[in-house]
Write a protein that holds these residues in place. Structure first.
Motif, short mmCIF file in Angstrom:
data_model
loop_
_atom_site.label_atom_id
_atom_site.label_comp_id
_atom_site.label_asym_id
_atom_site.label_seq_id
_atom_site.Cartn_x
_atom_site.Cartn_y
_atom_site.Cartn_z
N PRO A 34 -3.21 17.37 -15.93
CA PRO A 34 -2.93 15.98 -15.56
C PRO A 34 -1.51 15.57 -15.94
CG PRO A 34 -4.27 16.05 -17.54
CD PRO A 34 -4.19 17.46 -17.02
N ASN A 35 -0.87 14.82 -15.04
CA ASN A 35 0.49 14.34 -15.29
C ASN A 35 1.43 15.49 -15.63
OD1 ASN A 35 2.43 12.31 -15.46
ND2 ASN A 35 2.03 11.88 -17.62
N SER A 36 1.29 16.59 -14.86
CA SER A 36 2.10 17.80 -15.07
C SER A 36 2.01 18.32 -16.50
CB SER A 36 3.57 17.55 -14.69
OG SER A 36 3.70 17.38 -13.29
N GLY A 37 0.81 18.20 -17.09
CA GLY A 37 0.58 18.70 -18.44
C GLY A 37 1.11 17.80 -19.53
N GLN A 38 1.72 16.68 -19.16
CA GLN A 38 2.27 15.76 -20.16
C GLN A 38 1.18 14.78 -20.62
OE1 GLN A 38 6.83 15.28 -18.65
NE2 GLN A 38 5.25 14.68 -17.20
N THR A 39 0.15 15.36 -21.20
CA THR A 39 -1.04 14.62 -21.61
C THR A 39 -1.48 15.16 -22.95
OG1 THR A 39 -1.68 14.31 -19.29
CG2 THR A 39 -3.39 13.97 -20.96
N CYS A 40 -1.58 14.28 -23.95
CA CYS A 40 -1.83 14.75 -25.31
C CYS A 40 -3.16 15.48 -25.46
CB CYS A 40 -1.75 13.58 -26.29
SG CYS A 40 -2.79 12.18 -25.84
N PRO A 60 0.42 10.41 -1.75
CA PRO A 60 -0.93 10.45 -2.32
C PRO A 60 -1.53 11.85 -2.41
CG PRO A 60 -0.75 8.68 -0.71
CD PRO A 60 0.51 9.50 -0.59
N ALA A 61 -1.02 12.80 -1.63
CA ALA A 61 -1.56 14.16 -1.66
C ALA A 61 -0.99 14.99 -2.81
CB ALA A 61 -1.26 14.87 -0.34
N THR A 62 0.03 14.51 -3.49
CA THR A 62 0.66 15.26 -4.56
C THR A 62 -0.21 15.28 -5.81
OG1 THR A 62 2.92 14.84 -3.79
CG2 THR A 62 2.65 15.31 -6.13
N ALA A 63 -0.42 16.46 -6.36
CA ALA A 63 -1.19 16.61 -7.59
C ALA A 63 -0.29 16.73 -8.81
CB ALA A 63 -2.09 17.84 -7.51
N LEU A 64 0.88 17.34 -8.65
CA LEU A 64 1.83 17.51 -9.74
C LEU A 64 3.19 16.98 -9.33
CD1 LEU A 64 -0.37 19.55 -10.80
CD2 LEU A 64 1.53 20.85 -11.74
N GLY A 65 3.73 16.10 -10.15
CA GLY A 65 5.09 15.64 -9.97
C GLY A 65 6.02 16.36 -10.93
N PRO A 66 7.21 15.82 -11.15
CA PRO A 66 8.14 16.43 -12.10
C PRO A 66 7.73 16.12 -13.53
CG PRO A 66 9.03 14.38 -11.29
CD PRO A 66 7.76 14.59 -10.53
N VAL A 67 8.40 16.76 -14.49
CA VAL A 67 8.32 16.29 -15.87
C VAL A 67 9.33 15.16 -16.03
CG1 VAL A 67 7.45 18.47 -16.77
CG2 VAL A 67 9.93 18.09 -16.67
N VAL A 68 9.33 14.51 -17.19
CA VAL A 68 9.98 13.22 -17.31
C VAL A 68 11.51 13.27 -17.30
CG1 VAL A 68 9.95 13.23 -19.83
CG2 VAL A 68 9.90 11.04 -18.61
N SER A 69 12.08 14.38 -17.75
CA SER A 69 13.54 14.40 -17.93
C SER A 69 14.06 15.83 -17.89
CB SER A 69 13.92 13.77 -19.28
OG SER A 69 13.40 14.55 -20.35
N ALA A 70 15.37 15.94 -17.78
CA ALA A 70 16.00 17.26 -17.83
C ALA A 70 15.74 17.92 -19.18
CB ALA A 70 17.50 17.13 -17.58
N ARG A 71 15.79 17.14 -20.25
CA ARG A 71 15.54 17.70 -21.58
C ARG A 71 14.12 18.23 -21.70
NH1 ARG A 71 16.06 13.85 -26.80
NH2 ARG A 71 14.26 12.92 -25.79
N GLN A 72 13.16 17.49 -21.12
CA GLN A 72 11.78 17.97 -21.18
C GLN A 72 11.60 19.24 -20.36
OE1 GLN A 72 9.60 16.88 -23.18
NE2 GLN A 72 7.72 17.88 -22.48
N ARG A 73 12.26 19.31 -19.22
CA ARG A 73 12.17 20.55 -18.42
C ARG A 73 12.75 21.73 -19.19
NH1 ARG A 73 14.71 20.86 -12.46
NH2 ARG A 73 16.64 20.50 -13.63
N GLU A 74 13.85 21.52 -19.87
CA GLU A 74 14.43 22.60 -20.67
C GLU A 74 13.46 23.03 -21.78
OE1 GLU A 74 18.07 20.97 -22.07
OE2 GLU A 74 19.06 21.05 -20.10
N ARG A 75 12.77 22.07 -22.37
CA ARG A 75 11.80 22.40 -23.41
C ARG A 75 10.68 23.27 -22.85
NH1 ARG A 75 9.09 20.39 -28.08
NH2 ARG A 75 6.83 20.47 -27.85
#
Length: 480
Positions: free
Chosen positions: A280-286, A321-336
């Protein structure tokens, strides 16, 4: 810009910030500016806490009958409902959460929780007479704790804020909300709703800010309680300050939850459920179940099914509405996230899908849904919270080992058990050291307590327990 705020909501008014520094919010899917807010600092926190203090001590919010506060919460809920579409779309822009999910959690959650706590405020007795142990009567009173400093993460900004705002206001507290800079825009829409609902000045205040504002709020002498959702390292620091000040604190922190697939699970239904529970939320879920524990007897079957599911998740424009995964929140988060993917490869885990950036998306901070097999539970990618679309599949021999592996984590926030035998699954859930567990799914229930064991936090939010956290108890000993 679409969202251009020049002021901060303090004391029921939009007032200039102490400094001229500006926070620009960048849309996660386009990497383009979508709005601005002032960058609040320590002076703005001072002003907001002073306003909240006046509202608690002087305007009578804490002295109102619970039913009157409940009426205000219901007006607040109605005002938020009128802004639900705008809020959902704003969060989708800010962090790239798919609009279908954002409508559910950012558009609908807040009004529902406000109404839930309005109902509790009407029915919860604030005094209780008890027969004293040695005779006579003791009157136990619930009194609002005072001014609350609330600091929330960016990943689910509306639910995380309302899990604090609604019970605090229902109890008679006043509040200063410090939203994350990534999601400062939607927090200001909530401020608009609070003003329309007629909340007395200073009862609800919003100061978007960074580390300086957060540290000032946590340590402020005018704050009586802190409520925080965010990373475990930040939570430890906040807990240290509150411990030194003997200040009540609620901490909802990180997770590395396990999905235990038992050998009798319906694999097709399980994998369909894991799409919602693990990504959920591209894995950005605690609470996401990002460690999938599979029986050795079905390991390759499970790994193939999870891999196929992940590879098939539609990734793209979060406003589709058909999208299940969007991006992560920031460039820094993508690098992480990419750093952890590299660690998984280097450790010898088998990458079965994903691992890179989607070639069809040349803008936005996207990471492909990624699955690793042949993972040991002691690998870094199985122990540390990645906060991205990365799932690891770990084999186990029997139920005893499954429980051991599930509990072999510093975290304990969520989890799930997948089985065709509900009684068996429920019994196993009782052995997992975690604050919440779902059987054949995972659905957060705002009428039940939510929180973590171990490094996943302290205290509970939601349910009646979430309201109790904003009271302090007083015993009045009456003469016999």
């Amino acid at each position: 810009m679409k969202h251009d705020y020049r002021s901060l909501f303090i004391g029921g008014e939009w007032v200039p910030a102490a400094d001229a520094e500006v926070n620009t919010v960048i849309a996660a899917s386009t990497e383009e500016p979508m709005g601005r807010t002032p960058l609040g600092g320590a002076k703005d926190i001072d002003a907001a806490v002073a306003a909240a203090r006046r509202a608690f001590d002087g305007t009578g919010w804490s002295d109102l009958a619970p039913g009157e506060r409940a009426d205000a919460l219901e007006r607040f809920a109605t005002a938020l409902e009128a802004r639900a579409q705008r809020i959902a779309e704003t969060v989708t822009g800010e962090i790239g959460m798919p609009i279908s999910l954002s409508k559910q959690v950012n558009g609908s959650f807040g009004p529902a929780v406000l109404r839930y706590y309005a109902g509790l405020a009407r029915t919860l007795p604030l005094t209780e007479d008890r027969v004293a142990f040695r005779g006579g009567t003791t009157q136990v009173r619930r009194e609002p704790v005072g001014v609350v400093g609330a600091i929330v993460a960016w990943n689910y900004p509306q639910p995380l804020a309302m899990m604090k705002i609604a019970p605090a206001l229902a109890a008679g507290c006043t509040i200063v909300l410090k939203p994350a800079l990534e999601t400062a825009l939607d927090a200001n829409i909530v401020a608009d709703a609070a003003a329309e609902a007629g909340l007395p000045p200073g009862v609800f205040n919003v100061v978007p800010g960074g580390l300086e504002a957060g540290e000032a709020l946590v340590a402020h002498p005018g704050v009586n309680k802190v409520a925080f959702t965010g990373s475990t390292p930040a939570g430890r620091s906040i807990g240290e300050v509150c411990g030194r000040l003997l200040r009540p604190v609620t901490l909802e922190l990180g997770g590395k939850s396990a999905a235990v697939i038992l050998d009798d699970a319906d694999l097709e239904a399980t994998v369909a459920g894991l799409a919602r529970v693990s990504f959920p939320n591209s894995g950005q879920t605690c609470y996401a179940s990002t460690r999938v524990l599979a029986p050795v007897s079905r390991y390759e079957e499970v790994l193939d099914a999870v891999t196929t599911m992940a590879a098939s998740l539609p990734m793209g424009d979060p406003f589709d509405p058909a999208t299940a995964l969007g991006p992560v929140v920031s460039a820094r988060q993508r690098e992480r996230v990419e750093h952890y993917i590299a660690l998984g490869r280097d450790a010898g885990a088998r990458l079965t899908t994903g691992g890179g950036r989607p070639k069809h998306l040349n803008r936005g901070w996207y990471v492909e849904p990624t699955v690793f097999g042949d993972v040991r539970n002691d690998m870094t990618i199985a122990q540390e919270e990645i906060f991205g679309p990365v799932v690891v599949v770990i084999p186990y021999r029997d139920e005893e080992e499954a429980v051991t592996l599930a509990n072999d984590s510093e975290y304990g926030l969520g989890g799930s058990v997948w089985t065709s035998d509900i009684d068996r699954g429920t019994a196993l859930a009782g052995r997992i050291q975690t604050g919440t567990v779902g059987i054949n799914g995972y659905t957060l229930d705002f009428a039940s307590p939510f929180g973590g064991y171990k490094a996943s936090g302290l205290g509970r939010e939601l349910g009646p327990e979430g309201l109790h956290a904003y009271f302090q108890l007083k015993s009045v000993y009456l003469p016999t």
